[in-house]
Design a protein around this motif. Structure first.
Motif, PDB file in Angstrom:
ATOM      1  N   HIS A  20      12.072 -68.499  30.837  1.00 13.67           N
ATOM      2  CA  HIS A  20      11.185 -68.933  31.911  1.00 13.67           C
ATOM      3  C   HIS A  20       9.770 -68.459  31.616  1.00 13.67           C
ATOM      4  O   HIS A  20       9.558 -67.622  30.748  1.00 13.67           O
ATOM      5  CB  HIS A  20      11.638 -68.332  33.255  1.00 13.67           C
ATOM      6  CG  HIS A  20      13.042 -68.678  33.623  1.00 13.67           C
ATOM      7  ND1 HIS A  20      13.438 -69.970  33.918  1.00 13.67           N
ATOM      8  CD2 HIS A  20      14.163 -67.913  33.754  1.00 13.67           C
ATOM      9  CE1 HIS A  20      14.734 -69.978  34.225  1.00 13.67           C
ATOM     10  NE2 HIS A  20      15.195 -68.744  34.131  1.00 13.67           N
ATOM     11  N   GLY A  21       8.795 -68.980  32.361  1.00 15.42           N
ATOM     12  CA  GLY A  21       7.454 -68.475  32.086  1.00 15.42           C
ATOM     13  C   GLY A  21       6.285 -69.061  32.852  1.00 15.42           C
ATOM     14  O   GLY A  21       5.564 -68.304  33.462  1.00 15.42           O
ATOM     15  N   PRO A  22       6.003 -70.358  32.853  1.00 18.80           N
ATOM     16  CA  PRO A  22       6.739 -71.374  32.094  1.00 18.80           C
ATOM     17  C   PRO A  22       6.669 -71.140  30.580  1.00 18.80           C
ATOM     18  O   PRO A  22       5.669 -70.617  30.070  1.00 18.80           O
ATOM     19  CB  PRO A  22       6.041 -72.682  32.468  1.00 18.80           C
ATOM     20  CG  PRO A  22       5.301 -72.396  33.722  1.00 18.80           C
ATOM     21  CD  PRO A  22       4.903 -70.956  33.634  1.00 18.80           C
ATOM     22  N   LEU A  23       7.716 -71.517  29.913  1.00 20.97           N
ATOM     23  CA  LEU A  23       7.885 -71.270  28.489  1.00 20.97           C
ATOM     24  C   LEU A  23       6.706 -71.757  27.652  1.00 20.97           C
ATOM     25  O   LEU A  23       6.201 -71.044  26.782  1.00 20.97           O
ATOM     26  CB  LEU A  23       9.174 -71.943  28.014  1.00 20.97           C
ATOM     27  CG  LEU A  23       9.424 -72.050  26.513  1.00 20.97           C
ATOM     28  CD1 LEU A  23       9.555 -70.670  25.893  1.00 20.97           C
ATOM     29  CD2 LEU A  23      10.670 -72.886  26.242  1.00 20.97           C
ATOM     30  N   LEU A  24       6.251 -72.988  27.883  1.00 20.01           N
ATOM     31  CA  LEU A  24       5.237 -73.578  27.007  1.00 20.01           C
ATOM     32  C   LEU A  24       3.849 -72.998  27.238  1.00 20.01           C
ATOM     33  O   LEU A  24       3.009 -73.035  26.338  1.00 20.01           O
ATOM     34  CB  LEU A  24       5.217 -75.099  27.161  1.00 20.01           C
ATOM     35  CG  LEU A  24       6.538 -75.802  26.818  1.00 20.01           C
ATOM     36  CD1 LEU A  24       6.382 -77.318  26.900  1.00 20.01           C
ATOM     37  CD2 LEU A  24       7.040 -75.395  25.426  1.00 20.01           C
ATOM     38  N   ALA A  25       3.587 -72.458  28.430  1.00 17.99           N
ATOM     39  CA  ALA A  25       2.313 -71.782  28.660  1.00 17.99           C
ATOM     40  C   ALA A  25       2.255 -70.470  27.903  1.00 17.99           C
ATOM     41  O   ALA A  25       1.204 -70.075  27.398  1.00 17.99           O
ATOM     42  CB  ALA A  25       2.122 -71.537  30.155  1.00 17.99           C
ATOM     43  N   LYS A  26       3.395 -69.780  27.804  1.00 15.15           N
ATOM     44  CA  LYS A  26       3.452 -68.503  27.098  1.00 15.15           C
ATOM     45  C   LYS A  26       3.586 -68.677  25.592  1.00 15.15           C
ATOM     46  O   LYS A  26       3.259 -67.764  24.831  1.00 15.15           O
ATOM     47  CB  LYS A  26       4.643 -67.680  27.605  1.00 15.15           C
ATOM     48  CG  LYS A  26       4.476 -67.130  29.009  1.00 15.15           C
ATOM     49  CD  LYS A  26       5.647 -66.215  29.361  1.00 15.15           C
ATOM     50  CE  LYS A  26       5.414 -65.525  30.694  1.00 15.15           C
ATOM     51  NZ  LYS A  26       6.521 -64.603  31.041  1.00 15.15           N
ATOM     52  N   ASN A  27       4.082 -69.848  25.159  1.00 17.61           N
ATOM     53  CA  ASN A  27       4.363 -70.079  23.742  1.00 17.61           C
ATOM     54  C   ASN A  27       3.747 -71.405  23.289  1.00 17.61           C
ATOM     55  O   ASN A  27       4.463 -72.397  23.096  1.00 17.61           O
ATOM     56  CB  ASN A  27       5.878 -70.084  23.515  1.00 17.61           C
ATOM     57  CG  ASN A  27       6.525 -68.785  23.944  1.00 17.61           C
ATOM     58  OD1 ASN A  27       6.548 -67.803  23.208  1.00 17.61           O
ATOM     59  ND2 ASN A  27       7.063 -68.760  25.164  1.00 17.61           N
ATOM     60  N   PRO A  28       2.419 -71.433  23.150  1.00 19.22           N
ATOM     61  CA  PRO A  28       1.747 -72.705  22.829  1.00 19.22           C
ATOM     62  C   PRO A  28       2.174 -73.314  21.498  1.00 19.22           C
ATOM     63  O   PRO A  28       2.090 -74.537  21.335  1.00 19.22           O
ATOM     64  CB  PRO A  28       0.263 -72.332  22.839  1.00 19.22           C
ATOM     65  CG  PRO A  28       0.211 -70.845  22.719  1.00 19.22           C
ATOM     66  CD  PRO A  28       1.450 -70.336  23.368  1.00 19.22           C
ATOM     67  N   ASP A  29       2.633 -72.502  20.550  1.00 21.00           N
ATOM     68  CA  ASP A  29       3.104 -73.071  19.276  1.00 21.00           C
ATOM     69  C   ASP A  29       4.295 -73.990  19.500  1.00 21.00           C
ATOM     70  O   ASP A  29       4.421 -75.034  18.842  1.00 21.00           O
ATOM     71  CB  ASP A  29       3.485 -71.960  18.297  1.00 21.00           C
ATOM     72  CG  ASP A  29       2.277 -71.306  17.652  1.00 21.00           C
ATOM     73  OD1 ASP A  29       1.175 -71.869  17.748  1.00 21.00           O
ATOM     74  OD2 ASP A  29       2.436 -70.218  17.059  1.00 21.00           O
ATOM     75  N   LEU A  30       5.184 -73.599  20.418  1.00 22.79           N
ATOM     76  CA  LEU A  30       6.333 -74.451  20.719  1.00 22.79           C
ATOM     77  C   LEU A  30       5.877 -75.715  21.441  1.00 22.79           C
ATOM     78  O   LEU A  30       6.393 -76.813  21.184  1.00 22.79           O
ATOM     79  CB  LEU A  30       7.355 -73.686  21.563  1.00 22.79           C
ATOM     80  CG  LEU A  30       8.635 -74.456  21.922  1.00 22.79           C
ATOM     81  CD1 LEU A  30       9.358 -74.926  20.667  1.00 22.79           C
ATOM     82  CD2 LEU A  30       9.562 -73.587  22.776  1.00 22.79           C
ATOM     83  N   ALA A  31       4.901 -75.581  22.327  1.00 26.97           N
ATOM     84  CA  ALA A  31       4.344 -76.754  22.992  1.00 26.97           C
ATOM     85  C   ALA A  31       3.776 -77.729  21.959  1.00 26.97           C
ATOM     86  O   ALA A  31       3.987 -78.946  22.042  1.00 26.97           O
ATOM     87  CB  ALA A  31       3.258 -76.336  23.980  1.00 26.97           C
ATOM     88  N   ASP A  32       3.071 -77.185  20.968  1.00 27.17           N
ATOM     89  CA  ASP A  32       2.481 -78.045  19.939  1.00 27.17           C
ATOM     90  C   ASP A  32       3.545 -78.698  19.063  1.00 27.17           C
ATOM     91  O   ASP A  32       3.370 -79.824  18.592  1.00 27.17           O
ATOM     92  CB  ASP A  32       1.511 -77.234  19.084  1.00 27.17           C
ATOM     93  CG  ASP A  32       0.209 -76.938  19.808  1.00 27.17           C
ATOM     94  OD1 ASP A  32      -0.059 -77.573  20.843  1.00 27.17           O
ATOM     95  OD2 ASP A  32      -0.546 -76.056  19.339  1.00 27.17           O
ATOM     96  N   ARG A  33       4.641 -77.982  18.845  1.00 27.91           N
ATOM     97  CA  ARG A  33       5.740 -78.585  18.083  1.00 27.91           C
ATOM     98  C   ARG A  33       6.300 -79.791  18.829  1.00 27.91           C
ATOM     99  O   ARG A  33       6.556 -80.847  18.240  1.00 27.91           O
ATOM    100  CB  ARG A  33       6.841 -77.546  17.867  1.00 27.91           C
ATOM    101  CG  ARG A  33       8.145 -78.134  17.325  1.00 27.91           C
ATOM    102  CD  ARG A  33       9.239 -77.099  17.244  1.00 27.91           C
ATOM    103  NE  ARG A  33      10.533 -77.666  17.530  1.00 27.91           N
ATOM    104  CZ  ARG A  33      11.646 -76.964  17.639  1.00 27.91           C
ATOM    105  NH1 ARG A  33      11.623 -75.660  17.509  1.00 27.91           N
ATOM    106  NH2 ARG A  33      12.790 -77.551  17.895  1.00 27.91           N
TER     107      ARG A  33
END
Length: 247
Positions: A190-203
């Motif tokens: 949770h986090g939201p996940l993509l806000a905390k992990n922008p590399d995954l968002a970019d993937r």
């Protein structure tokens, strides 16, 4: 061309703010110079004509049956998206509902949609509520977030999202977190996940863009914002005692 990111059942599946992962994707796509929009889908009638990515957040156990009922209306679309390379991010109970099923302590169960391998089973101990640090499989990148679940996840050992460095993850001494099948990701983060992990968002955005015949390159504003995300991640990793990070 406008990229369409669907957030499924946000009125039921947003307990931890995970439905907002869709907003993160839209904003980063816009910063990259791509047209993008977010569409909230509460029932099949809300489905847009084209879907480029799907976010399904986490809900409470009280909403499991209703959420499953509504998701069943979208079963064919979910299966088609999953096999067709449309990125799907499912978090918490959203992930569990896409699995083979959810077992309850009283012996009853909720049948899943079977989009992802594995099933959720009751934990032998107390609910897990703690920071979660994961080394992503394949990339070696560090993923951070918060886990809050009363069930373990079994049957996904061959395709985890990553290896647990700090926290519980899938449990049962697996040392693993999440499950990945193609572009479909299930996770406890949770986090939201993509806000905390922008590399995954970019993937995810890269996969979306490539499927649409577009090129995704993170924009200048994303690079500025990512400095704040990086600082927050470093603070969380330090507090969790996670040493030897990739950051």
């Amino acid at each position: 061309m406008t990229l369409t990111i669907v957030t499924l059942l946000p009125s039921l599946q947003n307990t931890n703010g995970d439905a907002e992962n869709a907003a993160v994707l839209v904003r980063r796509a816009t910063w990259a110079g791509l047209d993008a929009r977010m569409v909230a889908v509460e029932s099949r009638a809300d489905l847009p004509e084209e879907v480029d990515a799907v976010v399904l957040g986490s809900g409470s156990d009280a909403s499991l049956e209703r959420s499953r009922e509504l998701l069943l209306e979208l079963h064919d679309e979910l299966r088609r998206w999953g096999t067709g390379g449309v990125p799907i991010l499912a978090v918490g109970t959203g992930w569990e509902l896409l699995s083979w099923g959810i077992e309850r302590p009283d012996g009853t169960s909720v049948e899943g949609l079977g989009i992802l391998p594995g099933r959720a089973v009751p934990r032998p101990g107390a609910r897990v509520t703690a920071e979660l640090v994961v080394t992503e499989r394949g990339t070696g990148r560090t993923l951070v977030g918060f886990e809050n679940h009363a069930r373990d996840y079994i049957g996904a050992e061959g395709s985890p999202l990553g290896r647990v460095r700090v926290g519980h993850g899938n449990g049962r001494d697996s040392g693993q977190e999440g499950v990945v099948m193609g572009e479909v990701i299930g996770t406890h983060l949770h986090g939201p996940l993509l806000a905390k992990n922008p590399d995954l968002a970019d993937r995810i955005l890269g996969a979306m863009a490539a499927r649409a015949g577009l090129l995704y390159v993170a924009g200048e504003q994303a690079n500025i914002v990512d400095e704040y995300a990086d600082a927050a991640r470093r603070a969380m990793l330090a507090a969790a005692g996670a040493t030897g990070t990739d950051d």
